[in-house]
Every structure is written in structure tokens, then in C-alpha cells.
Enzyme design. Structure first.
Site, PDB file in Angstrom:
ATOM      1  N   SER A 282      -6.229   5.671   3.958  1.00  0.00           N
ATOM      2  CA  SER A 282      -5.213   4.921   4.675  1.00  0.00           C
ATOM      3  C   SER A 282      -5.412   5.118   6.169  1.00  0.00           C
ATOM      4  CB  SER A 282      -3.829   5.447   4.274  1.00  0.00           C
ATOM      5  OG  SER A 282      -2.863   5.074   5.224  1.00  0.00           O
TER       6      SER A 282
ATOM      7  N   ASP B  17       0.833  -1.207   0.000  1.00  0.00           N
ATOM      8  CA  ASP B  17       0.000   0.000   0.000  1.00  0.00           C
ATOM      9  C   ASP B  17       0.864   1.253   0.000  1.00  0.00           C
ATOM     10  OD1 ASP B  17      -1.961  -1.864   0.254  1.00  0.00           O
ATOM     11  OD2 ASP B  17      -2.960  -0.927   1.950  1.00  0.00           O
TER      12      ASP B  17
ATOM     13  N   ASP C  15      -1.361  -4.429   5.093  1.00  0.00           N
ATOM     14  CA  ASP C  15      -2.774  -4.215   5.428  1.00  0.00           C
ATOM     15  C   ASP C  15      -3.735  -5.319   4.987  1.00  0.00           C
ATOM     16  OD1 ASP C  15      -1.446  -1.890   5.934  1.00  0.00           O
ATOM     17  OD2 ASP C  15      -2.870  -0.578   4.946  1.00  0.00           O
TER      18      ASP C  15
END
Length: 559
Positions: free
Chosen positions: A473, A82, A124
């Protein structure tokens, strides 16, 4: 108790000689073929610091499994960084990877008849992907989190991944020299481990520990610590206990366990992504846990952790005072957690926490008392209104205020916004609207971290709100509302907003509305033309065709 109830299909059936021949080719003995088999899914790969050490940890897990008279067999699945892909079209693959991870783990364990599963995730989407697979398979399972990285250092200041993102805005605003910009970028991430704040990885690991699906301290043991390696070894002992007692994810991931997970998310100031992921995990195990459940937990749970992105501290700081179990024991004592919930140790949450020291407030200010919270209720709020009829998810700590009203500044995607900051189109008081970035519209619902970081870095963080049908995020902070549903591509009102329309957001009344009459919205909708999908083949095309909306968890396996 028969421990090999799945693997015996391959290992003990006399009509499967070719299968057994291949197992002997692995080096297994006749005695080994009588043992239960545990699949060890590593999400290790070289291209991401969050994952670069996981194959090594998986080998320690394997050693622990074999030491407990079980056969441990490693396999691998994908990951997407990410941190690297944020701000690029590659970020569209991030949320997609969650379902690919779940699908691949389910495929291997189902096809190979493993009796148990241990996953070793880092970044994540690895974690919810692991848990979704565990829910579908419903075999004894443990998640071993890869751990977070140490803080970076530059000119005497602690850094983390968000330091690098926000440096761009500071540079654009003329507040940072080229030398210091480069210095921050080169020193933000010192090595292996997930991003160090209470961003999505540490949010998910902490909440999964509260859910009961990882061992105590898993979420706060640092990536390269002795404690993490000891935990990896211990996983073998505990998977044996789970097999012996036939404790399955459905015994652990109950409705009340999801309440525990959501409570820890709120208390620690965690990521909005947790909402999306836990709705999907709950669906995989057959539990109905929805937006309204998160709101109910948020309404009664104080924010007590001063952790980044909105606070000062990193996960390593929390580890140094006793880790997540210390916070959980405090929350349990104060009546916020269900202590009777079963966990992967084979014991209840309360039993796991018995030997944990009590939280002391003298000498530390990372965790504050519930009587003097950073915010009296949760920082994650579910907002509804004519611009989000099916819901949206806001991350508001209170430091940004609790309401915002201003003219819309509309951008078709995040890349336009960066130019809008550079050319002065975004001004204090604006409600920035980023649309066409939802699960179908992008497709893939990318995180808007680059835009929010640029806004913060440019000094507009306290004067601008940002709303989107994309997501954020865990590193995002500021006055932000994401997961707006229906998304623009589905005809949601976010797709009908024009520049200078007035938008009002109220995080106390939990409303988000564009100040237009129903007649005006209907007239605009009548003129609206559904845009074509941005992709015509490949995995993103399949995702856009299958994915449910954000309020439903963006799942791809619903009938």
C-alpha cells in the site's frame, strides 16, 4: 472543427432510426443530437468513503458539460475498497479491478460512440483504470479526482486510515488499551474522500496532474470543498476546448509527460504502486516507460515532502499552503520538470503554473528545499539480483537505513505472518519473506499493508526488513521490497528461499540477493514443483491466466 466525429455515427446517420428513437427517449432534442456527446464515468458507490460522494460530483460535472453546449451522459463502473479488503482474501480483487474498470470504460465509450470522456475516480485503482481506458480510446479526456478526506481526531491527535492499521500492532504489543484501540478505529476516517496521506490514491492523483491529464489543483482539492465542486463544473469548459482543438491523450501522455509524473512521485514520497500503474498506463498509450526509467528519475530527484506515511503531514496540509501546483512550480523552476508538455487545459504545464505563487519555506516545513532534501535521491528504488532477476521495487526513505542483511523468516502468504508476530517467530534482524502473493500466485497481487502495519505497530519497523512478490500500500513504510519478479509461482528464487538463508538488500547498489551459490539455487529449483493455481474459475482465474508480471505492469491485454 467537427466536435461530434464519433457520436454522429449514431445521431446523424439516417439509417439508424431506432438508435435515434432511443436517444429521443432520453429526453434529447433534435438540436441535442447535433452536439458532441461526453461520457461521464463515475466510480461512485456507497460502500467506500473514498467513493461515496462521487456520484454527486459526477452530477456537477454533467451540469458543467451541458452548460458548454455539449451532451453529458453519466455511466458507472466498479470499485474495490483497498482499505476495507486489505488483510483479507478480498484484497486479491483490488488490482484486478483496475483492468475491469479500464475494460468497462472502454466498452461503454466505444459502444456508445462518445466523443469525449470525463472520469470521476476516488480510490486507488479507479485512477489508473481511468487512464488506461483513456489511452486505449484516445479521445479527448479529463480525469477529475474525487479528492482526499480530512484528518480524523482522537484525544487531540490527528488520525488517518494507517492509524487504524497500525493500532492492531500496538494492541498486539500491549501498548494500546481496548478502549483506545476502539477510539482510534472509530475516529480515523471522518467521512468522504480518499485516504489523506501520500498513499496510493494521492500519489496517483498528484502524478496524473503532473502527467497533464487532470486540471490544476485536482489532486489537492479536498473531497468536500467548494474548490472541488468548482473544478467539476470547470471540467465541462475544458472538455469543450479539448474537443475543439482535437487534443487527445496521445498528445498529452508523451514520454516526457511520464517523466514529469515519475518526478512528482519521487519528490512527494509517493507509493510504489505508481511504478506498476504508470508502466501499464504508458503501454495503453503506446509509450515505452519501464523500471529503468523510474530508476533514472529516482537517481536525480530529491525527496522534498514530509508527508505520511514516512513523514508528518497529510494532503490537506499541502492544500492549505497552495497544493500540488505550488510544488510543481518549484520543481519546474529548479529544472526537474518539462514545462512544454501539453495538458488538459489546452495549455502547457508551464503556462498552467504561471499564475501559481512561488513556494515559500518560511512558515511551513511540509516541503523542504532541494538543497536540503529529506533524501538526496528518490525513495523508490529498483533492485535486481538472484532473488529478483527481472526486478523489484523498494520503498526506502533512508530513515530505515540503506542496507539490510539478515536471516530469512519465510511465510506462505500474509496470514501466517500475523501469527508469526503474535507467537514471537519474527525477531529483530529478520528478513521477513512473504511469497505466493504475486499477480498469478495470489492471484491478484494483494497489498501487504496489514503485515507491514502490524510490524510497525509491534515496534519492529526499524529492525525488520520485508520482501514479497506481492505489493505494498502507499501507506506502507519501513524497509520493504515488493514486486519481486519472477514471482514464486513462476519459479522465481523467492519461492526457493528457506528459513535462515541470509538475504542482503542494498539500496545504494540496488541489489537484492540470497547468499546461496548458483549450484545450490539450481539444485533447489530442480526439486521445485510448480504449485497449482489457487482458483479454478471466475475473474481471479481469468486474471491469473492473462496477467503479465509486475515488471511489465500486470497488464492483461498484451498479445
Amino acid at each position: 472543427m467537427e466536435l461530434n466525429k464519433y457520436s454522429k455515427t449514431l445521431t446523424q446517420d439516417p439509417t439508424q432510426p431506432a438508435t435515434q428513437a432511443q436517444l429521443y427517449a432520453l429526453g434529447l432534442t433534435e438540436e441535442d443530437l447535433k452536439k458532441a456527446q461526453v461520457g461521464i464515468a463515475s466510480m461512485g458507490y456507497d460502500g467506500n468513503p473514498c467513493n461515496m460522494h462521487l456520484n454527486d460530483l459526477a452530477q456537477v460535472v454533467k451540469k458543467g458539460v451541458w452548460a458548454n453546449n455539449l451532451v453529458g451522459l453519466t455511466f458507472h463502473t466498479i470499485g474495490v475498497s483497498d482499505g476495507m479488503t486489505n488483510g483479507t482474501p478480498g484484497m486479491r480483487y483490488s488490482l484486478v479491478s483496475r483492468d475491469l474498470i479500464a475494460d468497462s470504460i472502454e466498452t461503454v465509450v466505444g459502444a456508445q460512440y462518445y466523443d469525449g470522456l470525463i472520469t470521476v475516480p476516488g480510490c486507488d485503482k479507479n485512477m489508473p483504470g481511468s487512464l488506461i481506458a483513456m489511452g486505449r480510446l484516445n479521445r479527448p479526456s479529463i480525469m477529475v479526482y474525487g479528492g482526499s478526506t480530512a484528518p480524523g481526531k482522537y484525544k487531540g491527535k490527528d488520525l488517518n486510515i494507517i492509524s487504524a492499521f497500525e493500532a492492531l500492532g500496538q494492541k498486539i504489543a500491549g501498548q494500546l488499551s481496548e478502549e483506545d484501540f476502539k477510539g482510534i478505529v472509530q475516529h480515523s476516517c471522518p467521512g468522504a474522500g480518499a485516504c489523506g496521506g501520500m498513499y496510493t490514491a494521492n500519489t496517483m492523483s498528484s502524478a496524473i496532474e503532473a502527467l497533464g491529464m487532470s486540471l490544476p489543483y485536482s489532486s489537492s482539492n479536498p473531497a468536500l470543498s467548494k474548490e472541488k465542486r468548482d473544478e467539476c463544473l470547470d471540467a465541462g469548459k475544458y472538455i469543450h476546448i479539448l474537443l475543439e482543438k482535437d487534443i487527445k491523450p496521445s498528445d498529452i501522455m508523451t514520454y516526457e509527460a511520464f517523466e514529469n509524473a515519475a518526478t512528482v512521485v519521487m519528490a512527494l514520497g509517493g507509493s510504489t504502486n505508481a511504478v506498476l500503474h504508470f508502466i501499464a498506463i504508458a503501454k495503453a498509450i503506446g509509450v515505452k516507460f519501464r523500471l529503468e526509467d523510474f530508476q533514472r528519475i529516482s537517481d536525480k530527484t530529491p525527496l522534498i515532502a514530509d508527508l505520511k506515511p514516512s513523514g508528518k503531514y497529510l494532503m490537506e496540509d499541502l492544500h492549505n499552503i497552495g497544493g500540488v501546483p505550488l510544488v510543481m512550480k518549484y520543481l519546474l523552476k529548479k529544472g526537474y520538470l518539462h514545462g512544454h508538455c501539453l495538458t488538459v487545459t489546452g495549455k502547457t504545464l508551464a503556462e498552467n503554473l504561471e499564475s501559481v505563487p512561488d513556494l515559500e519555506f518560511e512558515g511551513q516545513d511540509i516541503i523542504v528545499p532541494v538543497e536540503k532534501p529529506i533524501k538526496a535521491t528518490g525513495h523508490i528504488q529498483m533492485l535486481y539480483g538472484n532473488i529478483a532477476e527481472l526486478g523489484s521495487v523498494a520503498k526506502i526513505t533512508g530513515k530505515e537505513g540503506l542496507s539490510f542483511r539478515g536471516p530469512a523468516r519465510v511465510f506462505e502468504g500474509e496470514y501466517e505472518l500475523i501469527a508469526g508476530i503474535q507467537n514471537g517467530r519474527v525477531k529483530a534482524g529478520d528478513v521477513v519473506v512473504i511469497r505466493q502473493v504475486g499477480p498469478k500466485g495470489a492471484p491478484g497481487m494483494p497489498e501487504m499493508l496489514k503485515p507491514t502495519s502490524a510490524i510497525m505497530g509491534a515496534g519492529l519497523g526499524k529492525n525488520v526488513a520485508l520482501i514479497t512478490d506481492g505489493r505494498f500500500s502507499g501507506g506502507t513504510h519501513g524497509f520493504v521490497v515488493g514486486h519481486i519478479t519472477p514471482e514464486a509461482v513462476d519459479g522465481g528464487a523467492i519461492g526457493l528461499v528457506k528459513d535462515n538463508d541470509i538475504i542482503e538488500i542494498d539500496a545504494e547498489k540496488n541489489t537484492i540477493n540470497v547468499e546461496l551459490s548458483a549450484e545450490e539455487l539450481a539444485a533447489r529449483r530442480a526439486q521445485w514443483v510448480k504449485p497449482a493455481l489457487k482458483v479454478t474459475n471466475g475473474v481471479l482465474y481469468k486474471y491469473a491466466k492473462l496477467v503479465s508480471n509486475a515488471t511489465e505492469g500486470c497488464v492483461t491485454d498484451e498479445a
